[in-house]
Design a protein around this motif. Structure first.
Motif, PDB file in Angstrom:
ATOM      1  N   PHE A 271      -4.714  70.144  71.331  1.00 56.45           N
ATOM      2  CA  PHE A 271      -3.927  71.124  70.571  1.00 56.45           C
ATOM      3  C   PHE A 271      -2.544  71.268  71.177  1.00 56.45           C
ATOM      4  N   TYR A 272      -2.486  71.497  72.502  1.00 54.76           N
ATOM      5  CA  TYR A 272      -1.183  71.699  73.146  1.00 54.76           C
ATOM      6  C   TYR A 272      -0.308  70.457  73.013  1.00 54.76           C
ATOM      7  N   GLU A 273      -0.928  69.287  73.075  1.00 52.63           N
ATOM      8  CA  GLU A 273      -0.154  68.052  73.000  1.00 52.63           C
ATOM      9  C   GLU A 273       0.424  67.853  71.601  1.00 52.63           C
ATOM     10  N   ILE A 274      -0.416  67.898  70.575  1.00 46.98           N
ATOM     11  CA  ILE A 274       0.087  67.560  69.242  1.00 46.98           C
ATOM     12  C   ILE A 274       1.020  68.639  68.692  1.00 46.98           C
ATOM     13  N   VAL A 275       0.727  69.907  68.969  1.00 46.57           N
ATOM     14  CA  VAL A 275       1.584  70.974  68.457  1.00 46.57           C
ATOM     15  C   VAL A 275       2.944  70.940  69.146  1.00 46.57           C
ATOM     16  N   ASN A 276       2.964  70.673  70.438  1.00 46.69           N
ATOM     17  CA  ASN A 276       4.238  70.655  71.147  1.00 46.69           C
ATOM     18  C   ASN A 276       5.035  69.383  70.884  1.00 46.69           C
TER      19      ASN A 276
ATOM     20  N   TRP B 266       0.065  79.853  81.454  1.00 45.29           N
ATOM     21  CA  TRP B 266       0.459  80.897  80.524  1.00 45.29           C
ATOM     22  C   TRP B 266       1.968  80.885  80.296  1.00 45.29           C
ATOM     23  N   GLY B 267       2.720  80.564  81.351  1.00 44.84           N
ATOM     24  CA  GLY B 267       4.167  80.493  81.210  1.00 44.84           C
ATOM     25  C   GLY B 267       4.619  79.329  80.350  1.00 44.84           C
ATOM     26  N   MET B 268       3.930  78.203  80.438  1.00 48.55           N
ATOM     27  CA  MET B 268       4.296  77.021  79.647  1.00 48.55           C
ATOM     28  C   MET B 268       4.066  77.256  78.157  1.00 48.55           C
ATOM     29  N   TYR B 269       2.931  77.844  77.798  1.00 47.90           N
ATOM     30  CA  TYR B 269       2.556  77.907  76.384  1.00 47.90           C
ATOM     31  C   TYR B 269       2.679  79.301  75.759  1.00 47.90           C
ATOM     32  N   GLY B 270       2.595  80.327  76.557  1.00 46.09           N
ATOM     33  CA  GLY B 270       2.725  81.675  76.026  1.00 46.09           C
ATOM     34  C   GLY B 270       1.440  82.190  75.405  1.00 46.09           C
ATOM     35  N   GLU B 271       1.339  83.489  75.296  1.00 40.10           N
ATOM     36  CA  GLU B 271       0.109  84.131  74.835  1.00 40.10           C
ATOM     37  C   GLU B 271      -0.225  83.787  73.391  1.00 40.10           C
ATOM     38  N   ASP B 272       0.780  83.705  72.518  1.00 35.21           N
ATOM     39  CA  ASP B 272       0.503  83.447  71.103  1.00 35.21           C
ATOM     40  C   ASP B 272      -0.082  82.053  70.904  1.00 35.21           C
TER      41      ASP B 272
ATOM     42  N   ASP C  87      14.237  59.361  80.707  1.00 37.04           N
ATOM     43  CA  ASP C  87      13.576  60.608  81.119  1.00 37.04           C
ATOM     44  C   ASP C  87      12.507  61.054  80.126  1.00 37.04           C
ATOM     45  N   SER C  88      12.319  60.295  79.050  1.00 37.21           N
ATOM     46  CA  SER C  88      11.342  60.683  78.030  1.00 37.21           C
ATOM     47  C   SER C  88       9.934  60.238  78.424  1.00 37.21           C
ATOM     48  N   VAL C  89       8.966  60.811  77.754  1.00 37.98           N
ATOM     49  CA  VAL C  89       7.568  60.436  77.943  1.00 37.98           C
ATOM     50  C   VAL C  89       7.203  59.379  76.911  1.00 37.98           C
TER      51      VAL C  89
ATOM     52  N   MET D 234       4.988  68.006  67.926  1.00 34.85           N
ATOM     53  CA  MET D 234       5.513  68.350  66.602  1.00 34.85           C
ATOM     54  C   MET D 234       6.750  69.249  66.728  1.00 34.85           C
ATOM     55  N   LYS D 235       6.720  70.172  67.677  1.00 40.78           N
ATOM     56  CA  LYS D 235       7.828  71.122  67.850  1.00 40.78           C
ATOM     57  C   LYS D 235       8.902  70.608  68.797  1.00 40.78           C
ATOM     58  N   ASN D 236       8.671  69.399  69.371  1.00 41.88           N
ATOM     59  CA  ASN D 236       9.594  68.832  70.356  1.00 41.88           C
ATOM     60  C   ASN D 236       9.713  69.747  71.574  1.00 41.88           C
ATOM     61  N   HIS D 237       8.586  70.330  71.979  1.00 44.48           N
ATOM     62  CA  HIS D 237       8.531  71.198  73.163  1.00 44.48           C
ATOM     63  C   HIS D 237       7.814  70.469  74.305  1.00 44.48           C
ATOM     64  N   ASP D 238       8.022  70.948  75.508  1.00 44.78           N
ATOM     65  CA  ASP D 238       7.354  70.366  76.673  1.00 44.78           C
ATOM     66  C   ASP D 238       5.868  70.712  76.676  1.00 44.78           C
ATOM     67  N   TYR D 239       5.094  69.869  77.341  1.00 47.54           N
ATOM     68  CA  TYR D 239       3.671  70.139  77.547  1.00 47.54           C
ATOM     69  C   TYR D 239       3.228  69.435  78.822  1.00 47.54           C
TER      70      TYR D 239
END
Length: 439
Positions: free
Chosen positions: A271-276, A389-395, A82-84, A278-283
């Motif tokens: 940005f969204y790819e590498i930061v997420n 906006w829901g995936m990544y959030g305002e911050d 199930d991983s990418v 790094m954090k082991n978050h979805d993107y």
């Protein structure tokens, strides 16, 4: 055979540069996989690279076609569960170790990640390779650069264009719908990057080619024309989308880099790819991030085009920037800071030149479509900006507007906002505009 015809060499372009693309054949048609053995006559030993999903989509069919025609085929199939699959050091090593002294050709079966891995490994080992597309999902099929994740950073390394590109329209139409939407999103992202290319030319006297610009814009307009058909999975429509994605890749080969295809919208996506990661978050997959990021950059351009140079208030604190880069990028911060110190954008003073050329700059900014047009196009193919906006959030989205520019060495509207002192203000305003239902 539906073969895409293009010029492999252009020696008389008005830009004064020679344009080259070393692809031999691009075949996009029904039952294209049946033609593969005839394309690689003269070779006998094949390394076939796929993952479990792309092998099921058409890799097994390619394997049996080759086997039935007497080719010796060795498989390297990534089992990701199930991983990418991430194009990192481990993935590169797996394909590299599968090559032996008999290997003559690499056949990659897949889309972005598989293509980038094989593009780099084939270049490293000086082997020709074929990409058999399983989805019309991105524009890197025909490009030279291999987009990889190395030491956690998104980097583009020298690769080589495939010798052959094969796309079966009946395979393309059965791709996951998000992959189709991603391909459309990657094409629509050129509305942003082409505008950035012009800005880089005006402000930094960067190389610019009108012929390449026009060939990419022609594919963008074709994509817009078909926008209401993509969700219907019509095979002919999928073929036209695939053709547009390949032509954009050829444009990159002509330019010698990804400038005709990647700008601020890709910087946000990276940005969204590498930061997420790094954090082991979805993107989101690449093209979907590009699509949403194009809406964000169109919003920024629209606001900036209406600004007066009286509002410019440039200021920069290296110590504060370094502190914030460490906060945003964490363990990746040293790589980010080293890149920007090498590029030197923070050391250059561009504001006076920008003010002198402000009328030309605003005219260029207005050439790009506004956010309402972009959002309308995206909504037609099922994009919902609230999902972004829901995936990544305002911050995170606010941080991306301010710091995504630091991941690359390319001028864009994000650097223009930095140069005018408006970047952080506009990032905060974008969040406020979202709360008010404007973006």
């Amino acid at each position: 055979m539906n073969e895409l015809v293009f010029q492999r060499n252009i020696n008389d372009c008005l830009c004064g540069h020679e344009h080259k693309c070393d692809i031999e054949k691009v075949v996009i048609c029904e039952n294209a996989c049946e033609l593969i053995p005839s394309l690689i006559t003269g070779y006998a030993n094949i390394l076939l690279v796929a993952d479990q999903n792309t092998y099921a989509a058409c890799g097994y069919m390619v394997y049996h076609q080759l086997n039935d025609h007497g080719f010796k085929v060795k498989n390297q199939i990534f089992q990701t569960g199930d991983s990418v699959l991430i194009p990192d050091e481990d993935a590169l090593a797996a394909v590299d170790s599968a090559i032996d002294t008999e290997t003559q050709v690499i056949i990659a079966v897949g889309a972005g990640v598989i293509n980038d891995i094989c593009k780099y490994i084939s270049f490293k080992n000086q082997l020709p390779y074929m990409i058999v597309a399983t989805a019309p999902s991105m524009d890197g099929y025909a490009s030279v650069g291999a987009a990889l994740i190395l030491k956690g950073m998104k980097v583009t390394l020298n690769g080589q264009v495939p010798r052959w590109i094969v796309a079966d329209t009946h395979v393309l139409k059965d791709a996951p719908i998000d992959m189709i939407r991603a391909g459309v999103g990657d094409v629509l992202g050129k509305l942003s990057c082409l505008n950035d290319w012009k800005l880089g030319h005006i402000i930094n006297d960067e190389y610019f080619c009108q012929q390449i610009y026009d060939m990419v814009m022609e594919e963008v307009n074709a994509c817009k024309k078909d926008i209401s058909l993509y969700l219907k999975r019509d095979p002919d429509c999928m073929g036209r989308l695939m053709k547009s994605l390949v032509v954009v890749g050829i444009a990159m080969a002509y330019a010698g880099n990804s400038r005709p295809a990647s700008g601020s919208e890709h910087h946000l996506s990276h940005f969204y790819e590498i930061v997420n990661i790094m954090k082991n978050h979805d993107y989101f997959v690449h093209g979907i991030d590009v699509a949403y990021s194009t809406a964000i950059t169109s919003h920024l351009r629209e606001k900036l085009a209406s600004a007066s140079d009286d509002s410019f208030h440039f200021s920069f604190s290296p110590d504060q920037w370094e502190k914030e880069v460490k906060r945003v990028y964490g363990s990746l911060a040293p790589e980010i800071m080293a890149l920007q110190k090498k590029v030197g954008f923070y050391d250059s003073k561009r504001l006076d030149a920008i003010i002198k050329k402000w009328d030309e700059i605003t005219e260029t900014l207005r050439e790009a479509p506004g956010k309402e047009e972009v959002l309308g196009l995206l909504q037609t193919i099922g994009y919902k900006i609230d999902e972004f906006w829901g995936m990544y959030g305002e911050d995170m989205i606010k941080d991306s507007i301010v710091f995504a520019k630091d991941t690359k060495d390319r001028y864009s509207v994000l650097w223009l906002l930095f140069d005018t002192g408006l970047l952080e203000d506009y990032a905060a305003q974008t969040v406020s505009d979202h709360k008010n239902g404007l973006i």
